[in-house]
Write a protein that holds these residues in place. Structure first.
Motif, PDB file in Angstrom:
ATOM      1  N   ALA A  30       1.305   8.806  -2.777  1.00 17.02           N
ATOM      2  CA  ALA A  30       1.656   7.660  -2.586  1.00 17.02           C
ATOM      3  C   ALA A  30       1.200   7.582  -4.468  1.00 17.02           C
ATOM      4  O   ALA A  30       0.791   7.339  -5.012  1.00 17.02           O
ATOM      5  CB  ALA A  30       1.259   6.678  -0.932  1.00 17.02           C
ATOM      6  N   LEU A  31       2.132   6.535  -4.646  1.00 16.34           N
ATOM      7  CA  LEU A  31       2.847   5.836  -6.039  1.00 16.34           C
ATOM      8  C   LEU A  31       1.026   4.451  -5.890  1.00 16.34           C
ATOM      9  O   LEU A  31       1.347   3.467  -5.207  1.00 16.34           O
ATOM     10  CB  LEU A  31       3.587   5.331  -6.832  1.00 16.34           C
ATOM     11  CG  LEU A  31       4.964   6.539  -6.979  1.00 16.34           C
ATOM     12  CD1 LEU A  31       5.411   5.923  -7.399  1.00 16.34           C
ATOM     13  CD2 LEU A  31       3.709   7.546  -7.392  1.00 16.34           C
ATOM     14  N   LYS A  32       0.486   4.219  -7.225  1.00 13.38           N
ATOM     15  CA  LYS A  32      -0.249   2.754  -7.627  1.00 13.38           C
ATOM     16  C   LYS A  32       0.839   1.649  -8.050  1.00 13.38           C
ATOM     17  O   LYS A  32       2.400   1.879  -8.591  1.00 13.38           O
ATOM     18  CB  LYS A  32      -0.734   2.618  -8.384  1.00 13.38           C
ATOM     19  CG  LYS A  32      -2.060   3.809  -8.707  1.00 13.38           C
ATOM     20  CD  LYS A  32      -3.039   3.162  -7.613  1.00 13.38           C
ATOM     21  CE  LYS A  32      -4.177   4.543  -7.409  1.00 13.38           C
ATOM     22  NZ  LYS A  32      -5.021   3.743  -6.931  1.00 13.38           N
ATOM     23  N   PRO A  33       0.585   0.465  -7.012  1.00 13.57           N
ATOM     24  CA  PRO A  33       1.350  -0.642  -6.380  1.00 13.57           C
ATOM     25  C   PRO A  33       1.632  -1.056  -7.465  1.00 13.57           C
ATOM     26  O   PRO A  33       0.931  -1.220  -9.015  1.00 13.57           O
ATOM     27  CB  PRO A  33       1.033  -0.924  -5.989  1.00 13.57           C
ATOM     28  CG  PRO A  33      -1.047  -1.247  -5.413  1.00 13.57           C
ATOM     29  CD  PRO A  33      -1.109   0.659  -6.268  1.00 13.57           C
ATOM     30  N   ILE A  34       2.855  -1.659  -7.788  1.00 15.39           N
ATOM     31  CA  ILE A  34       3.056  -2.603  -9.252  1.00 15.39           C
ATOM     32  C   ILE A  34       3.767  -3.628  -8.588  1.00 15.39           C
ATOM     33  O   ILE A  34       4.640  -3.747  -8.054  1.00 15.39           O
ATOM     34  CB  ILE A  34       4.470  -1.961 -10.314  1.00 15.39           C
ATOM     35  CG1 ILE A  34       3.901  -0.768 -11.020  1.00 15.39           C
ATOM     36  CG2 ILE A  34       4.521  -2.871 -11.616  1.00 15.39           C
ATOM     37  CD1 ILE A  34       4.866   0.355 -11.870  1.00 15.39           C
ATOM     38  N   ILE A  35       3.327  -4.962  -8.841  1.00 18.78           N
ATOM     39  CA  ILE A  35       4.057  -6.221  -8.357  1.00 18.78           C
ATOM     40  C   ILE A  35       4.227  -6.825  -9.127  1.00 18.78           C
ATOM     41  O   ILE A  35       4.111  -7.546 -10.700  1.00 18.78           O
ATOM     42  CB  ILE A  35       2.495  -6.697  -7.635  1.00 18.78           C
ATOM     43  CG1 ILE A  35       1.403  -6.544  -6.603  1.00 18.78           C
ATOM     44  CG2 ILE A  35       2.568  -8.654  -7.001  1.00 18.78           C
ATOM     45  CD1 ILE A  35       0.096  -6.575  -6.285  1.00 18.78           C
ATOM     46  N   THR A  36       5.383  -6.836  -8.391  1.00 16.19           N
ATOM     47  CA  THR A  36       6.159  -8.649  -9.850  1.00 16.19           C
ATOM     48  C   THR A  36       6.395  -9.771  -8.632  1.00 16.19           C
ATOM     49  O   THR A  36       7.132  -9.395  -7.307  1.00 16.19           O
ATOM     50  CB  THR A  36       7.650  -7.587 -10.083  1.00 16.19           C
ATOM     51  OG1 THR A  36       7.152  -6.653 -10.610  1.00 16.19           O
ATOM     52  CG2 THR A  36       8.391  -8.819 -10.847  1.00 16.19           C
TER      53      THR A  36
END
Length: 373
Positions: A30-36
């Motif tokens: 799983a990838l580290k989250p990017i929040i927008t």
């Protein structure tokens, strides 16, 4: 555009046997989250980016009279998912479904929010089929979406949001959920268009220069269509459940648009079934061509064998070498080959064999055997 390759499977860490319901299991890759965060109303759009819950809370404080779309791309942060669940009072079973990305499309209703799951299916640059999960939670004035990858799939929705045209800024979070879901359904048409082109290409190859790669390529396309079929059937049921829901988060205006999305998913299902039939017919036709080709080869070999069988019979008779005269006593041996010592016997035997072969060829030609080779 490269050929379609095998399906790329992502690592899925499923719930352990006997584990408590609501446990969050994050996949190893799983990838580290990017929040927008997109906060919008009829007059303005405010955006913010980050990696922690703080960016969401700060946006809530700054934009109090806005509708918020929180886009989270990447799921490799169990604490973030749990904190969001705690802050928004989300059922742990929903958080489990978000993190365990093997869910089928569905629509679940809770007291003050609804939860939706959709499958994002697309071809990557290597031609591999990617099947990722897209989850959304819809609350009053808030929609939060979770994606497995960092890839951007909603450029059109964001362009409409920035332009501020249409109902996207005024119709509430239910409309945004529809817009995102409809965008995913539209990508199914793009995917099927590529599959249709691949099927046409395979069919052209079969007519021009058929080889065994045709069967392998067609089988891969058929497998892709089977995966799409497993996705679209529950997707249709999900939209139908939304249309029949009385939840206030899904307004009548949104349901009007959802009816159009329902029509689209039915069209997708029809295309999938049509392409599956075409793929099956290509495989059947290829096997028929191989069988016919083998029959033609066997026919040629049979004709050659039939021609040479009597010639071999003649050669076998005169190859037995039973002498007419005993070389030791010069005594004539009764019932032995009188023509063994005939002058020009070898030439006569060859001539007879050639004559037999010519007669057979003429008979086969008159029967039309050679014209069908």
């Amino acid at each position: 555009m490269g050929h379609i390759k095998r399906v790329r499977y992502r690592t899925v860490k499923r719930q352990k046997v006997g584990e408590r319901p609501g446990a969050i299991n994050i996949a190893d890759d799983a990838l580290k989250p990017i929040i927008t965060v997109y906060s919008y109303n009829e007059k303005e759009l405010v955006c913010a980016d980050g990696h922690e819950l703080k960016v969401i809370l700060d946006q809530f404080k700054k934009c109090t009279d806005h509708t918020h779309w929180i886009q989270i791309r990447g799921l490799n942060d169990q604490k973030l998912i749990e904190d969001i669940g705690t802050y928004l009072k989300v059922n742990p079973l929903v958080l489990e479904d978000i993190a365990n990305t093997h869910q089928r499309p569905k629509f679940d209703e809770y007291d003050d929010y609804v939860f939706m799951v959709t499958r994002q299916v697309y071809f990557n640059e290597e031609g591999e089929l990617c099947n990722n999960q897209f989850s959304t939670i819809v609350k009053p004035n808030l929609i939060i979406s979770f994606e497995e990858t960092h890839d951007e799939h909603f450029e059109g929705v964001k362009a409409r949001l920035k332009a501020g045209k249409g109902a996207i800024r005024t119709a509430g979070p239910g409309y945004m959920a529809y817009a995102l879901n409809d965008t995913i359904i539209d990508t199914y048409f793009v995917l099927l268009a590529r599959i249709g082109d691949e099927l046409d290409s395979v069919e052209d190859r079969m007519y021009s220069n058929a080889d065994k790669s045709i069967m392998y390529d067609t089988q891969q396309l058929k497998r892709t269509l089977i995966i799409l079929r497993r996705i679209t059937w529950p997707e249709r049921d999900k939209i139908n459940d939304i249309l029949r829901s009385d939840n206030t988060l899904i307004s009548n205006e949104v349901k009007t648009y959802l009816k159009d999305a329902y029509d689209h998913i039915i069209q997708v299902m029809d295309l999938i079934e049509n392409y599956k039939e075409i793929a099956s017919s290509i495989i059947d036709l290829y096997l028929s061509l191989v069988s016919n080709r083998m029959n033609e080869i066997m026919k040629v070999l049979t004709i050659i064998s039939v021609i040479f069988i009597p010639l071999t019979f003649v050669a076998g008779i005169y190859g037995m070498n039973f002498a007419r005269v005993d070389p030791a006593t010069n005594k004539v041996m009764p019932d032995n080959m009188p023509e063994l010592y005939s002058p020009h016997g070898y030439i006569y035997a060859l001539g007879g064999m050639v004559l037999i072969g010519i007669i057979q060829v003429i008979v086969f030609w008159k029967k039309g055997w050679f014209s069908r080779l």
